[in-house]
Design a protein around this motif. Structure first.
Motif, PDB file in Angstrom:
ATOM      1  N   SER A   1      44.546  35.347  39.419  1.00 56.24           N
ATOM      2  CA  SER A   1      45.658  34.550  39.940  1.00 56.24           C
ATOM      3  C   SER A   1      46.832  35.494  40.190  1.00 56.24           C
ATOM      4  O   SER A   1      46.769  36.681  39.865  1.00 56.24           O
ATOM      5  CB  SER A   1      46.038  33.454  38.947  1.00 56.24           C
TER       6      SER A   1
ATOM      7  N   LEU B   1      48.232  37.619  49.248  1.00 59.53           N
ATOM      8  CA  LEU B   1      46.961  37.034  48.834  1.00 59.53           C
ATOM      9  C   LEU B   1      46.416  36.098  49.909  1.00 59.53           C
ATOM     10  O   LEU B   1      45.217  36.094  50.195  1.00 59.53           O
ATOM     11  CB  LEU B   1      47.117  36.297  47.502  1.00 59.53           C
ATOM     12  N   ASN B   2      47.292  35.312  50.517  1.00 59.55           N
ATOM     13  CA  ASN B   2      46.872  34.418  51.597  1.00 59.55           C
ATOM     14  C   ASN B   2      46.364  35.201  52.806  1.00 59.55           C
ATOM     15  O   ASN B   2      45.400  34.806  53.454  1.00 59.55           O
ATOM     16  CB  ASN B   2      48.010  33.489  52.008  1.00 59.55           C
TER      17      ASN B   2
ATOM     18  N   GLU C   1      42.950  36.460  51.997  1.00 55.72           N
ATOM     19  CA  GLU C   1      41.994  35.353  52.076  1.00 55.72           C
ATOM     20  C   GLU C   1      41.624  35.083  53.535  1.00 55.72           C
ATOM     21  O   GLU C   1      40.451  34.920  53.869  1.00 55.72           O
ATOM     22  CB  GLU C   1      42.578  34.089  51.451  1.00 55.72           C
TER      23      GLU C   1
ATOM     24  N   LYS D   1      38.356  35.164  48.316  1.00 56.66           N
ATOM     25  CA  LYS D   1      38.131  33.737  48.565  1.00 56.66           C
ATOM     26  C   LYS D   1      38.982  32.932  47.591  1.00 56.66           C
ATOM     27  O   LYS D   1      39.221  33.359  46.469  1.00 56.66           O
ATOM     28  CB  LYS D   1      36.665  33.361  48.354  1.00 56.66           C
ATOM     29  N   ARG D   2      39.413  31.756  48.027  1.00 57.21           N
ATOM     30  CA  ARG D   2      40.218  30.878  47.179  1.00 57.21           C
ATOM     31  C   ARG D   2      39.303  29.880  46.477  1.00 57.21           C
ATOM     32  O   ARG D   2      38.456  29.253  47.100  1.00 57.21           O
ATOM     33  CB  ARG D   2      41.232  30.114  48.020  1.00 57.21           C
TER      34      ARG D   2
ATOM     35  N   SER E   1      40.829  27.605  43.961  1.00 59.94           N
ATOM     36  CA  SER E   1      41.763  26.488  43.895  1.00 59.94           C
ATOM     37  C   SER E   1      43.152  27.052  44.156  1.00 59.94           C
ATOM     38  O   SER E   1      43.305  28.245  44.391  1.00 59.94           O
ATOM     39  CB  SER E   1      41.684  25.804  42.526  1.00 59.94           C
ATOM     40  N   LYS E   2      44.137  26.195  44.083  1.00 59.36           N
ATOM     41  CA  LYS E   2      45.499  26.641  44.370  1.00 59.36           C
ATOM     42  C   LYS E   2      45.901  27.777  43.419  1.00 59.36           C
ATOM     43  O   LYS E   2      45.931  27.602  42.200  1.00 59.36           O
ATOM     44  CB  LYS E   2      46.463  25.472  44.208  1.00 59.36           C
ATOM     45  N   GLY E   3      46.158  28.939  43.998  1.00 54.49           N
ATOM     46  CA  GLY E   3      46.613  30.088  43.216  1.00 54.49           C
ATOM     47  C   GLY E   3      45.530  30.876  42.514  1.00 54.49           C
ATOM     48  O   GLY E   3      45.817  31.823  41.808  1.00 54.49           O
ATOM     49  N   ARG E   4      44.261  30.530  42.684  1.00 52.92           N
ATOM     50  CA  ARG E   4      43.164  31.245  42.039  1.00 52.92           C
ATOM     51  C   ARG E   4      42.210  31.769  43.110  1.00 52.92           C
ATOM     52  O   ARG E   4      41.778  31.037  43.985  1.00 52.92           O
ATOM     53  CB  ARG E   4      42.428  30.330  41.079  1.00 52.92           C
ATOM     54  N   TYR E   5      41.904  33.055  42.998  1.00 53.87           N
ATOM     55  CA  TYR E   5      41.085  33.736  43.999  1.00 53.87           C
ATOM     56  C   TYR E   5      39.989  34.539  43.308  1.00 53.87           C
ATOM     57  O   TYR E   5      40.071  34.828  42.120  1.00 53.87           O
ATOM     58  CB  TYR E   5      41.949  34.713  44.813  1.00 53.87           C
ATOM     59  N   TYR E   6      38.974  34.924  44.079  1.00 45.41           N
ATOM     60  CA  TYR E   6      37.952  35.834  43.584  1.00 45.41           C
ATOM     61  C   TYR E   6      37.449  36.713  44.724  1.00 45.41           C
ATOM     62  O   TYR E   6      37.557  36.354  45.890  1.00 45.41           O
ATOM     63  CB  TYR E   6      36.789  35.083  42.925  1.00 45.41           C
TER      64      TYR E   6
END
Length: 74
Positions: A21, A39-40, A43, A49-50, A52-57
């Motif tokens: 995050s 981050l956006n 993505e 990849k997102r 959920s809101k504010g969490r990426y991997y």
């Protein structure tokens, strides 16, 4: 150093499949909006990849396609 470049370096070093995050990045709080925008952008470019809101991997791929991140053990 530009915030976007610093975030890119940290993403490159990050192992595949790990969920992160915005708070996991070592960026001063005053640049939080810039961090979220970077981050956006990553993505949108397909680097991360997102979940959920504010969490990426960072996606892992196998011969069968893209794998979802692993669940954490409680």
């Amino acid at each position: 150093m530009v915030i976007r470049d610093k975030v890119k370096q940290e993403i490159d070093r990050m192992p595949e499949g790990v969920v992160v995050s915005a708070s996991d990045f070592d960026i001063p709080r005053q640049y939080r909006a810039t961090l979220i925008k970077a981050l956006n952008q990553f993505e949108y470019a397909g680097i991360i990849k997102r979940i959920s809101k504010g969490r990426y991997y960072k996606p892992r791929t196998s011969r069968f396609g893209e794998l979802l991140p692993r669940k954490r053990k409680s």
